[in-house]
Design a protein around this motif. Structure first.
Motif, mmCIF file in Angstrom:
data_model
loop_
_atom_site.group_PDB
_atom_site.id
_atom_site.type_symbol
_atom_site.label_atom_id
_atom_site.label_comp_id
_atom_site.label_asym_id
_atom_site.label_seq_id
_atom_site.Cartn_x
_atom_site.Cartn_y
_atom_site.Cartn_z
ATOM 1 N N SER A 161 0.834 -1.207 0.000
ATOM 2 C CA SER A 161 0.000 0.000 0.000
ATOM 3 C C SER A 161 0.866 1.254 0.000
ATOM 4 O O SER A 161 0.560 2.238 -0.688
ATOM 5 N N LEU A 162 1.958 1.217 0.756
ATOM 6 C CA LEU A 162 2.844 2.372 0.844
ATOM 7 C C LEU A 162 3.508 2.663 -0.501
ATOM 8 O O LEU A 162 3.735 3.822 -0.862
ATOM 9 N N ALA A 163 3.808 1.609 -1.254
ATOM 10 C CA ALA A 163 4.467 1.762 -2.550
ATOM 11 C C ALA A 163 3.581 2.461 -3.571
ATOM 12 O O ALA A 163 4.076 2.954 -4.585
ATOM 13 N N GLU A 164 2.281 2.509 -3.336
ATOM 14 C CA GLU A 164 1.374 3.204 -4.241
ATOM 15 C C GLU A 164 1.460 4.718 -4.074
ATOM 16 O O GLU A 164 1.013 5.456 -4.947
ATOM 17 N N ALA A 165 2.038 5.169 -2.951
ATOM 18 C CA ALA A 165 2.103 6.598 -2.671
ATOM 19 C C ALA A 165 3.526 7.137 -2.619
ATOM 20 O O ALA A 165 3.735 8.340 -2.783
ATOM 21 N N LEU A 166 4.507 6.263 -2.377
ATOM 22 C CA LEU A 166 5.877 6.718 -2.189
ATOM 23 C C LEU A 166 6.833 5.998 -3.135
ATOM 24 O O LEU A 166 6.599 4.834 -3.487
ATOM 25 N N PRO A 167 7.930 6.648 -3.525
ATOM 26 C CA PRO A 167 8.958 5.973 -4.328
ATOM 27 C C PRO A 167 9.671 4.918 -3.491
ATOM 28 O O PRO A 167 9.661 4.962 -2.256
ATOM 29 N N SER A 168 10.308 3.986 -4.133
ATOM 30 C CA SER A 168 10.895 2.839 -3.436
ATOM 31 C C SER A 168 11.972 3.234 -2.449
ATOM 32 O O SER A 168 12.142 2.579 -1.422
ATOM 33 N N TYR A 169 12.713 4.328 -2.725
ATOM 34 C CA TYR A 169 13.783 4.702 -1.798
ATOM 35 C C TYR A 169 13.230 5.275 -0.488
ATOM 36 O O TYR A 169 13.988 5.472 0.465
ATOM 37 N N MET A 170 11.924 5.522 -0.421
ATOM 38 C CA MET A 170 11.305 6.019 0.811
ATOM 39 C C MET A 170 10.557 4.924 1.566
ATOM 40 O O MET A 170 9.889 5.200 2.560
ATOM 41 N N ALA A 208 4.147 -3.353 -9.806
ATOM 42 C CA ALA A 208 2.696 -3.464 -9.956
ATOM 43 C C ALA A 208 2.047 -2.089 -10.015
ATOM 44 O O ALA A 208 1.129 -1.838 -10.803
ATOM 45 N N ALA A 209 2.549 -1.159 -9.172
ATOM 46 C CA ALA A 209 1.997 0.195 -9.171
ATOM 47 C C ALA A 209 2.276 0.882 -10.501
ATOM 48 O O ALA A 209 1.431 1.598 -11.035
ATOM 49 N N ASP A 210 3.463 0.635 -11.071
ATOM 50 C CA ASP A 210 3.821 1.225 -12.360
ATOM 51 C C ASP A 210 2.915 0.687 -13.466
ATOM 52 O O ASP A 210 2.456 1.422 -14.349
ATOM 53 N N GLU A 211 2.637 -0.611 -13.419
ATOM 54 C CA GLU A 211 1.770 -1.213 -14.432
ATOM 55 C C GLU A 211 0.335 -0.712 -14.326
ATOM 56 O O GLU A 211 -0.416 -0.736 -15.295
ATOM 57 N N ASN A 212 -0.014 -0.220 -13.107
ATOM 58 C CA ASN A 212 -1.369 0.306 -12.903
ATOM 59 C C ASN A 212 -1.470 1.791 -13.194
ATOM 60 O O ASN A 212 -2.477 2.424 -12.882
ATOM 61 N N GLY A 213 -0.385 2.362 -13.755
ATOM 62 C CA GLY A 213 -0.474 3.752 -14.177
ATOM 63 C C GLY A 213 0.355 4.722 -13.380
ATOM 64 O O GLY A 213 0.364 5.913 -13.674
ATOM 65 N N GLN A 214 1.084 4.261 -12.327
ATOM 66 C CA GLN A 214 1.942 5.153 -11.581
ATOM 67 C C GLN A 214 3.125 5.529 -12.449
ATOM 68 O O GLN A 214 3.560 4.775 -13.323
ATOM 69 N N SER A 215 3.682 6.724 -12.218
ATOM 70 C CA SER A 215 4.851 7.163 -12.945
ATOM 71 C C SER A 215 6.048 6.322 -12.571
ATOM 72 O O SER A 215 6.338 6.108 -11.392
ATOM 73 N N GLU A 216 6.768 5.854 -13.562
ATOM 74 C CA GLU A 216 7.943 5.018 -13.279
ATOM 75 C C GLU A 216 9.014 5.796 -12.528
ATOM 76 O O GLU A 216 9.759 5.243 -11.734
ATOM 77 N N GLU A 217 9.051 7.139 -12.704
ATOM 78 C CA GLU A 217 10.068 7.938 -12.052
ATOM 79 C C GLU A 217 9.941 7.895 -10.540
ATOM 80 O O GLU A 217 10.896 8.120 -9.817
ATOM 81 N N MET A 218 8.724 7.611 -10.022
ATOM 82 C CA MET A 218 8.526 7.554 -8.571
ATOM 83 C C MET A 218 9.363 6.477 -7.930
ATOM 84 O O MET A 218 9.710 6.528 -6.766
ATOM 85 N N PHE A 219 9.692 5.427 -8.681
ATOM 86 C CA PHE A 219 10.319 4.256 -8.075
ATOM 87 C C PHE A 219 11.779 4.091 -8.463
ATOM 88 O O PHE A 219 12.352 3.042 -8.273
ATOM 89 N N LEU A 220 12.377 5.127 -9.057
ATOM 90 C CA LEU A 220 13.776 5.048 -9.425
ATOM 91 C C LEU A 220 14.641 5.221 -8.203
ATOM 92 O O LEU A 220 14.269 5.900 -7.280
#
Length: 264
Positions: free
Chosen positions: A123-132, A252-264
């Motif tokens: 759930s947290l990954a849907e709102a925050l980038p992976s480094y957070m 999964a969040a990226d595939e659902n439409g989240q910006s890929e830049e959030m998880f770099l």
């Protein structure tokens, strides 16, 4: 930057303020940096000198992270009543301490049950980038308080250390399919049984060559773009399994439409 404040009006109001400068009112972002003017030879302000922070923003792997933002996102989840986030002892990863809405334990602190741990991180990954994303979550019976009734931020590190000391004395066997798979890969390249998911790969006899072999096997088995750096930063089955869960949640969040830049 503003994306981390979306849907959090109180946090936004504390960071974005309107100031009137030169008869011109504009909205500014408060960075939290404390600075002072250095004067030139004529006594005029010329250069800003950085002094420190007035909040508990931290720098992790090149990113500036406001720990309150992560805690605020955790507290948006139904399962979490209160949250506090801190750096671990080695200052290379984030830890989360939460008071659950429905507590299932009486101990002062314990590691979060694996299924709930995965659910919260997903759930947290849907709102925050992976480094957070915290790599480990602990459940607290209650927030530690000072004599004045305020949250005692300095007590969290001691609570985590006490829990880690207990873990060291009680080996923890793999509990999920992912942990079992990673333990089997560790055992294969180290030629030894892995009975404790918290044991360090390198303390078990691992070295750079066996680490490269483990990374290749993990990438082949799980189809994740893991690197040697990730294994060095998360050298236990437990920590590595959490990283895999975070990667899957981010993907999964990226595939659902989240910006890929959030998880770099």
């Amino acid at each position: 930057m503003a994306q981390a404040y979306f849907g959090l009006p109180e946090l936004s109001a504390s960071r974005f303020v309107s100031l009137s400068l030169m008869n011109n009112s504009q909205r500014y972002y408060q960075t939290g940096d404390q600075v002072r003017w250095l004067l030139d030879e004529e006594g005029n302000p010329s250069v800003l000198q950085f002094i420190g922070r007035r909040d508990n923003q931290v720098k992790l792997r090149g990113y500036r992270i406001e720990l309150e933002e992560i805690a605020a996102q955790l507290e948006q989840l139904d399962a979490v009543q209160q949250a506090h986030v801190l750096l671990n002892d080695s200052k290379d990863n984030l830890l989360g301490c939460v008071v659950l809405t429905t507590p299932s334990h009486s101990e002062a602190i314990c590691e979060l049950e694996q299924a709930l741990h995965t659910q919260i991180l997903t759930s947290l990954a849907e709102a925050l980038p992976s480094y957070m994303l915290p790599y480990k979550l602990y459940a607290l019976a209650a927030m530690p308080l000072t004599n004045n009734g305020k949250v005692d931020a300095g007590a969290f590190a001691q609570l985590v250390q006490s829990q880690q000391a207990q873990v060291l004395t009680a080996p923890l066997a793999p509990m999920t399919e992912l942990q079992t798979l990673l333990a089997e890969i560790f055992a294969q390249v180290l030629n030894t049984q892995v009975r404790d998911i918290n044991r360090n790969f390198f303390e078990l006899g691992g070295h750079s060559l066996s680490a490269s072999q483990a990374v290749a096997l993990i990438e082949q088995a799980l189809e994740v773009p893991i690197t040697l750096k990730i294994l060095f930063e998360r050298p236990s089955v437990s920590a590595l399994a959490t990283w895999c869960e975070i990667h899957r949640a981010a993907k999964a969040a990226d595939e659902n439409g989240q910006s890929e830049e959030m998880f770099l």
